[in-house]
Design an enzyme around this catalytic site. Structure first.
Site, PDB file in Angstrom:
ATOM      1  N   GLY A 307       0.829  -1.209   0.000  1.00  0.00           N
ATOM      2  CA  GLY A 307       0.000   0.000   0.000  1.00  0.00           C
ATOM      3  C   GLY A 307       0.859   1.253   0.000  1.00  0.00           C
ATOM      4  O   GLY A 307       0.569   2.238  -0.694  1.00  0.00           O
ATOM      5  N   TRP A 310       2.375   1.699  -3.396  1.00  0.00           N
ATOM      6  CA  TRP A 310       1.364   2.168  -4.355  1.00  0.00           C
ATOM      7  C   TRP A 310       1.312   3.706  -4.373  1.00  0.00           C
ATOM      8  O   TRP A 310       1.091   4.323  -5.404  1.00  0.00           O
ATOM      9  CB  TRP A 310      -0.007   1.601  -3.969  1.00  0.00           C
ATOM     10  CG  TRP A 310      -1.126   2.016  -4.878  1.00  0.00           C
ATOM     11  CD1 TRP A 310      -1.502   1.407  -6.042  1.00  0.00           C
ATOM     12  CD2 TRP A 310      -2.031   3.107  -4.703  1.00  0.00           C
ATOM     13  NE1 TRP A 310      -2.579   2.053  -6.600  1.00  0.00           N
ATOM     14  CE2 TRP A 310      -2.932   3.100  -5.804  1.00  0.00           C
ATOM     15  CE3 TRP A 310      -2.181   4.101  -3.729  1.00  0.00           C
ATOM     16  CZ2 TRP A 310      -3.949   4.035  -5.948  1.00  0.00           C
ATOM     17  CZ3 TRP A 310      -3.198   5.032  -3.868  1.00  0.00           C
ATOM     18  CH2 TRP A 310      -4.064   4.993  -4.965  1.00  0.00           C
ATOM     19  N   HIS A 311       1.564   4.311  -3.202  1.00  0.00           N
ATOM     20  CA  HIS A 311       1.491   5.770  -3.118  1.00  0.00           C
ATOM     21  C   HIS A 311       2.660   6.461  -3.818  1.00  0.00           C
ATOM     22  O   HIS A 311       2.552   7.624  -4.206  1.00  0.00           O
ATOM     23  CB  HIS A 311       1.431   6.224  -1.656  1.00  0.00           C
ATOM     24  CG  HIS A 311       0.073   6.039  -1.046  1.00  0.00           C
ATOM     25  ND1 HIS A 311      -0.346   4.830  -0.553  1.00  0.00           N
ATOM     26  CD2 HIS A 311      -0.973   6.905  -0.885  1.00  0.00           C
ATOM     27  CE1 HIS A 311      -1.590   4.957  -0.092  1.00  0.00           C
ATOM     28  NE2 HIS A 311      -1.996   6.198  -0.293  1.00  0.00           N
ATOM     29  N   GLY A 312       3.777   5.798  -3.943  1.00  0.00           N
ATOM     30  CA  GLY A 312       4.921   6.426  -4.601  1.00  0.00           C
ATOM     31  C   GLY A 312       6.111   5.489  -4.639  1.00  0.00           C
ATOM     32  O   GLY A 312       6.268   4.631  -3.757  1.00  0.00           O
TER      33      GLY A 312
END
Lengths: 452, 323
Positions: A307, A310-312
């Protein structure tokens, strides 16, 4: 086209005018074409990525992929564009850093919304396979489901059972216009009037070098917590508002997350559609809490690590994900060991949870672990309230956000829009939009004079 | 009154109250935001409100308020009894030599502390001379010469007038209209400016180039008024016996591949034709890009560094003249 840009407002006005004129099933085609124009506005060639993922998901949804290896292969294939565009540079940079002779990281731009589109595709294929939803027969409706411009760039992460059936009834919903207008104006205030106002100060502190004062650390610590919430939830409010006017109800993405009393509750209130996606398509398939504590700990950590990634594509995002994973593990284990829910006075739990989340935001925002540590250690520097005196505007905004946070729900805004007459809602929304424009008016780079 | 009409009136009243209440909220937010004095537009608005008043002579538009003080864009401004920025000026002594600089907000030293303005630099380099700052924001050459003609010619009795000429000085300035809302509301003035910019079109350097080419057409009103003002200043110089220097200030948006040399050449020709000395500040600023000499990001007035270089060059040229 950002939702709060003049270009988009012109686009949306023209779009709504056209939508009011189109009749029947032509509306699906009309909204789909408009959505593709919206997507192509930024960089037309990447329309291929959107169209490709749509066709890919549409075909595999109908196949239902009974064989597990085939299904896993399909999932990995669905993630391929995201992996290539988002993580190639990160992987090559890290290989290079440990001595492997690799090519220079590519300088291509990330296709807009690729993370959201990929997750939507995977969810759709998986839901069709499990029988949760029936594959949509028409490719056009599927195309609109994927490309529907209100959710295309920054979510929410939509799922077929929530909105696929709404795609065939898109229309200009005049009855919802008042709610849409108010929700859009409130979203614009959060995004433009708060987040964008705090951002330059936060940016300057995070990207400065050298020692940091207590006041700077406080402004960076609380400032970014407010900025990221108002930025993301404001943009989501605008997305929901636009969809409402087109007759579509998108799932909510935020529910006063800074009132959470635990990390588990925080993730049920923050980016709710992503949390559900991670739970349903990663945490549960990996075993969840069904196979004992050790497996559960591993699954939580893997889910949150991915997760974070996924953000960066950076190690700070990985660390942020792991940090949240560890906190969730501690919460789970503490409850299991105690054998009953741990009771903490609600205000204490809220304050404690918020600060744990805000520590995570430092990892999320900092350009390096070193700077993150400098900011966190700056909170322990000698207290100097006088040094905050030059930041009245930012502090006022932050106080307003915390003070009004408990009212910041779609339900509250809906109630207000329903109870107040149009004679209040319309001028209020228009004036809020004008105030936002005034707040972001930059210095003009030209000679200006006033004589009164 | 019919029911429908009453309903309409009530709706209009509720809408007006909502608009007013929200506008008050916006005004408060803007005032808090702009209290850091980094919004150049609002600082210019405050300059107009706090240091200027309507002139009795309509041709001048506005003049400084003698004795007024304000801190604008982080810099202290004090207006002396003559209506000029700078230290007090008494009666002229018999052996005193005075230089009066005429010009706009650049001459005024917008964004520059008093001790670092061009006036202060020249005064420091030529300590036996009294140097006066006759710069007023939103003045063009026609207004500067008019103000000199009607007030400062007698009150300051200069031995030399340095007419600091900026490219905009050939623009016609229409008479301004007093608007209570604009005068008192930062929200109103900001929204007005956003709308003006939206309808104004291009504001980049090529847009400026087109603009200045139009402004320097011989038949444009501003240009004709500027040339007439130069002639009047020349007549006064011959009558009173003071010298005139025309100091050309470049536009510092883009100093490399500078697109406005045609204006500099034109002004040099006009100065030489009247027997005046001509100083071109491009000689010292021309090695820069431009924006690094701005007062603050977004405000293209010359900063203290630029004032220092211009003041040094001017003092050198003036001291040469004095010999």
């Amino acid at each position: 086209m950002l939702f709060h840009s003049p270009t988009f407002l012109i686009f949306f006005t023209l779009f709504l005018t056209g939508l009011a004129l189109v009749r029947g099933s032509g509306r699906v085609l009309y909204v789909t074409v408009a959505s593709y124009i919206f997507y192509a506005w930024w960089y037309p060639p990447y329309v291929v990525v959107l169209a490709g993922l749509t066709v890919f998901a549409h075909v595999l949804a109908h196949r239902r992929l009974e064989s597990t290896p085939l299904f896993v292969a399909a999932m990995l294939a669905g993630l391929l564009p995201l992996a290539v565009f988002k993580y190639t540079g990160f992987i090559l940079a890290n290989l290079g850093a440990i001595g492997y002779p690799v090519a220079a990281p590519p300088k291509w731009a990330l296709p807009l919304g690729i993370s959201f589109i990929s997750f939507t595709a995977i969810a759709y294929i998986a839901d069709c396979r499990s029988g949760r939803v029936t594959a949509e027969k028409g490719l056009l409706t599927t195309a609109l489901f994927f490309s529907f411009f209100p959710h295309l760039i920054a979510g929410p992460v939509v799922r077929a059972h929530e909105i696929m059936h709404q795609m065939t009834s898109v229309r200009f919903d005049r009855a919802a216009f008042r709610l849409g207008l108010l929700l859009f104006a409130i979203g614009a205030v959060k995004k433009v009037g708060v987040a964008d106002q705090i951002a330059p100060l936060v940016e300057s502190i995070y990207h400065a070098t050298g020692p940091i004062t207590w006041a700077q650390a406080v402004l960076a610590f609380y400032g970014f917590a407010v900025q990221i919430y108002c930025d993301f939830s404001g943009y989501t409010d605008m997305a929901l508002a636009l969809a409402i006017v087109i007759g579509v109800t998108l799932p909510p993405n935020f529910d006063r997350p800074y009132l959470a009393t635990s990390l588990r509750e925080f993730w049920r209130r923050w980016h709710m559609t992503l949390s559900r996606w991670l739970r349903d398509y990663l945490y549960v398939p990996l075993g969840g809490s069904r196979h004992g504590s050790t497996r559960m700990v591993a699954v939580i950590l893997i889910t949150m690590l991915l997760g974070g990634l996924w953000h960066g594509a950076a190690w700070t995002f990985v660390a942020w994900g792991l940090y949240h994973g560890l906190l969730l593990v501690i919460e789970h284990l503490a409850v299991r060991l105690a054998g009953r829910p741990i009771v903490v006075p609600r205000p204490v739990a809220v304050v404690l949870t918020f600060h744990l989340v805000a520590v995570g935001w430092v990892l999320f925002r900092a350009p390096s672990f070193g700077r993150a540590m400098e900011i966190l250690s700056g909170l322990g520097a000698p207290v100097d309230f006088g040094a905050l005196s030059g930041y009245a505007f930012v502090l006022t905004l932050m106080a307003a956000v915390f003070g009004l946070h408990r009212f910041d729900t779609i339900a509250t805004i809906k109630t207000v829009a329903e109870r107040l007459p149009a004679a209040v809602v319309v001028p209020l929304s228009v004036m809020l939009a004008l105030i936002c424009a005034a707040l972001v008016a930059d210095n003009p780079s030209a000679f200006i004079y006033f004589d009164f | 009154m019919s029911l429908n009409l009453r309903k309409l009136a009530a709706t209009a009243l509720v809408s007006a109250i909502t608009l007013a209440a929200t506008a008050v909220l916006g005004e408060v937010m803007l005032r808090i935001k702009n209290s850091d004095q980094r919004n150049y537009m609002i600082e210019m608005w405050r300059y107009s409100n706090e240091l200027k008043r309507v002139a009795e002579d309509p041709a001048l538009g506005h003049v400084h308020v003698p004795g007024a003080k304000a801190r604008l864009q982080g810099v202290d401004f004090v207006i002396n009894d003559l209506g000029m920025r700078g230290p007090p000026v008494g009666e002229k002594a018999a052996d005193e030599t005075r230089i009066l600089m005429l010009g706009s907000s650049i001459t005024l030293g917008w964004g520059v502390p008093e001790e670092e303005t061009m006036r202060a630099r020249v005064a420091a380099a030529l300590p036996s001379w009294t140097v006066l700052n006759g710069g007023i924001g939103n003045y063009n050459t026609a207004r500067s010469v008019r103000q000199f003609e009607t007030a400062w010619r007698r009150s300051s009795k200069p031995d030399m007038v340095v007419l600091q000429y900026f490219l905009r000085d050939a623009e016609y300035i229409p008479p301004s209209e007093d608007n209570a809302l604009m005068r008192h509301s930062q929200l109103a003035v900001t929204l007005w400016y956003i709308a003006a910019r939206f309808f104004q079109g291009r504001s980049d350097v090529s847009g400026l180039e087109d603009h200045y080419h139009r402004a320097y057409q011989p038949d444009s009103r501003g240009y004709r008024e500027m040339v007439a003002a130069l002639d009047r200043l020349n007549a006064m110089a011959q009558e009173d016996g003071f010298r005139v220097v025309l100091a050309m200030i470049p536009d510092i948006h883009q100093l490399q591949n500078y697109p406005f040399t045609f204006v500099h050449r034109r002004m040099r020709d006009l100065a030489v034709a009247r027997g005046w000395d001509f100083v071109d500040f491009m000689d010292v600023l021309g090695t820069y890009q431009g924006p690094e000499l701005w007062a603050i990001p977004g405000d293209p007035h010359p900063n203290a560094v630029a004032h220092g270089m211009m003041g040094t060059l001017l003092a050198k040229r003036l001291s040469g003249d004095s010999r």
